[in-house]
Write a protein that holds these residues in place. Structure first.
Motif, mmCIF file in Angstrom:
data_model
loop_
_atom_site.group_PDB
_atom_site.id
_atom_site.type_symbol
_atom_site.label_atom_id
_atom_site.label_comp_id
_atom_site.label_asym_id
_atom_site.label_seq_id
_atom_site.Cartn_x
_atom_site.Cartn_y
_atom_site.Cartn_z
ATOM 1 N N ASP A 15 -4.236 7.262 -2.208
ATOM 2 C CA ASP A 15 -5.544 7.504 -1.859
ATOM 3 C C ASP A 15 -6.286 7.219 -0.318
ATOM 4 O O ASP A 15 -7.719 7.247 -0.660
ATOM 5 C CB ASP A 15 -6.521 7.120 -3.112
ATOM 6 C CG ASP A 15 -6.373 8.945 -4.421
ATOM 7 O OD1 ASP A 15 -5.902 9.583 -4.161
ATOM 8 O OD2 ASP A 15 -6.195 7.966 -5.207
ATOM 9 N N TYR A 16 -5.664 5.747 0.013
ATOM 10 C CA TYR A 16 -5.695 5.136 0.876
ATOM 11 C C TYR A 16 -5.532 6.370 2.350
ATOM 12 O O TYR A 16 -4.524 6.311 2.277
ATOM 13 C CB TYR A 16 -5.340 3.835 0.929
ATOM 14 C CG TYR A 16 -6.406 2.712 0.030
ATOM 15 C CD1 TYR A 16 -6.801 2.285 0.065
ATOM 16 C CD2 TYR A 16 -5.828 2.613 -1.604
ATOM 17 C CE1 TYR A 16 -8.016 1.468 -1.361
ATOM 18 C CE2 TYR A 16 -6.800 2.094 -2.579
ATOM 19 C CZ TYR A 16 -7.659 1.268 -2.671
ATOM 20 O OH TYR A 16 -8.464 0.673 -3.319
ATOM 21 N N MET B 85 0.772 -1.341 -0.082
ATOM 22 C CA MET B 85 0.106 -0.265 -0.439
ATOM 23 C C MET B 85 0.493 0.938 -0.277
ATOM 24 O O MET B 85 0.314 2.372 -0.299
ATOM 25 C CB MET B 85 -0.607 -0.304 1.295
ATOM 26 C CG MET B 85 -1.521 -0.961 1.458
ATOM 27 S SD MET B 85 -2.768 -1.279 0.041
ATOM 28 C CE MET B 85 -4.643 0.423 0.154
ATOM 29 N N SER C 24 -10.317 4.651 0.799
ATOM 30 C CA SER C 24 -9.731 4.919 -0.464
ATOM 31 C C SER C 24 -11.745 5.397 -0.745
ATOM 32 O O SER C 24 -12.335 4.666 0.091
ATOM 33 C CB SER C 24 -9.473 4.846 -1.704
ATOM 34 O OG SER C 24 -10.434 4.075 -1.973
ATOM 35 N N LYS D 171 2.482 3.271 -1.672
ATOM 36 C CA LYS D 171 2.257 3.730 -2.950
ATOM 37 C C LYS D 171 1.119 4.077 -3.825
ATOM 38 O O LYS D 171 1.125 4.895 -4.146
ATOM 39 C CB LYS D 171 2.569 4.070 -4.035
ATOM 40 C CG LYS D 171 4.887 3.251 -3.982
ATOM 41 C CD LYS D 171 5.547 3.384 -5.128
ATOM 42 C CE LYS D 171 6.962 2.612 -4.947
ATOM 43 N NZ LYS D 171 8.166 2.317 -6.392
ATOM 44 N N LEU D 172 0.374 3.673 -2.654
ATOM 45 C CA LEU D 172 -1.487 3.862 -2.530
ATOM 46 C C LEU D 172 -1.604 5.199 -1.659
ATOM 47 O O LEU D 172 -2.370 5.340 -0.948
ATOM 48 C CB LEU D 172 -1.963 2.927 -2.747
ATOM 49 C CG LEU D 172 -2.309 1.509 -4.095
ATOM 50 C CD1 LEU D 172 -2.198 0.406 -3.215
ATOM 51 C CD2 LEU D 172 -1.509 2.167 -5.272
#
Length: 233
Positions: free
Chosen positions: A121-122, A116, A189, A118-119
């Motif tokens: 939006d979470y 997670m 998200s 590099k994600l």
């Protein structure tokens, strides 16, 4: 093995039951102010209170008795215990949670944190639920989960109890009667939520893991973790 139980509350009693089932002998059962001779034991298991843990563990190490501790709330002195263990060539394991399932959950948590990272939006939060007799909040297990995420995701630098900020992981601590322990990691998200959860059904899992750790440590020298005991990570 001859086992000393340093702390004889609900966890101490659960550990006693498992230890006797596995063929061990309990030679010491202490309350907060008990006198005891730690040299009567082959290994000690500390599930006492924060104010007693450091002295209990030090006494074991100074007398060459291997010791495991599941007491939380004393870890500002952890480095002192590590130094003492190395000086005395002793054997020591601390775990915020000795449950075999929880330690697998720790590994899942770190793997998910890497995925997670590099994600952006979470949004992350940790929720922990325990019985109302639990003295500390957040739980040591929740802190270990937060530290595992921080180690694997540079977006987070620390954790905060019940509040969130840009760089801190919020840990929501709830206390409900008769709940042995539940921990939930949620990444949310605008379009979905990814969640992993560990729910303890009773104290037997914690007790079994503590006895297995004590069995493993009995002939060792050094400072170890449950990753060493379970050969994971």
């Amino acid at each position: 093995m001859k086992i000393a139980l340093l702390g004889y509350g609900k966890m101490g009693k659960a550990i006693e039951t498992i230890a006797l089932q596995r063929g061990h002998t309990i030679v010491i059962k202490t309350s907060r102010d008990s006198d005891y001779n730690i040299n009567d034991a082959d290994v000690a298991i500390d599930f006492s209170v924060p104010s007693a843990a450091f002295n209990n563990i030090s006494n074991c190490l100074n007398n060459q008795v291997p010791v495991i501790s599941g007491t939380t709330g004393w870890l500002e002195q952890y480095d002192d215990i590590v130094s003492l263990c190395e000086k005395q060539k002793g054997a020591f394991i601390y775990a915020s949670n000795f449950s075999l399932g929880v330690n697998i959950f720790f590994e899942l948590n770190e793997t998910l944190a890497k995925m997670m990272a590099k994600l952006n939006d979470y949004k992350l939060d940790i929720e922990e639920i325990h019985h109302t007799q639990k003295l500390d909040a957040p739980s040591g297990t929740a802190i270990t989960l937060a530290e595992g995420i921080i180690k694997n995701n540079s977006a987070y630098q620390d954790w905060q109890l019940d509040t969130a900020s840009d760089k801190n992981i919020p840990i929501i601590a709830k206390r409900i009667p008769e709940v042995p322990g539940t921990h939930i990691i949620s990444y949310t998200s605008p379009i979905d939520t990814i969640k992993i959860e560990h729910e303890a059904h009773n104290r037997e899992g914690f007790a079994l893991g503590a006895v297995i750790a004590a069995e493993w440590l009995a002939d060792k020298t050094g400072v170890f973790t449950m990753k060493d005991v379970l050969n994971i990570g």
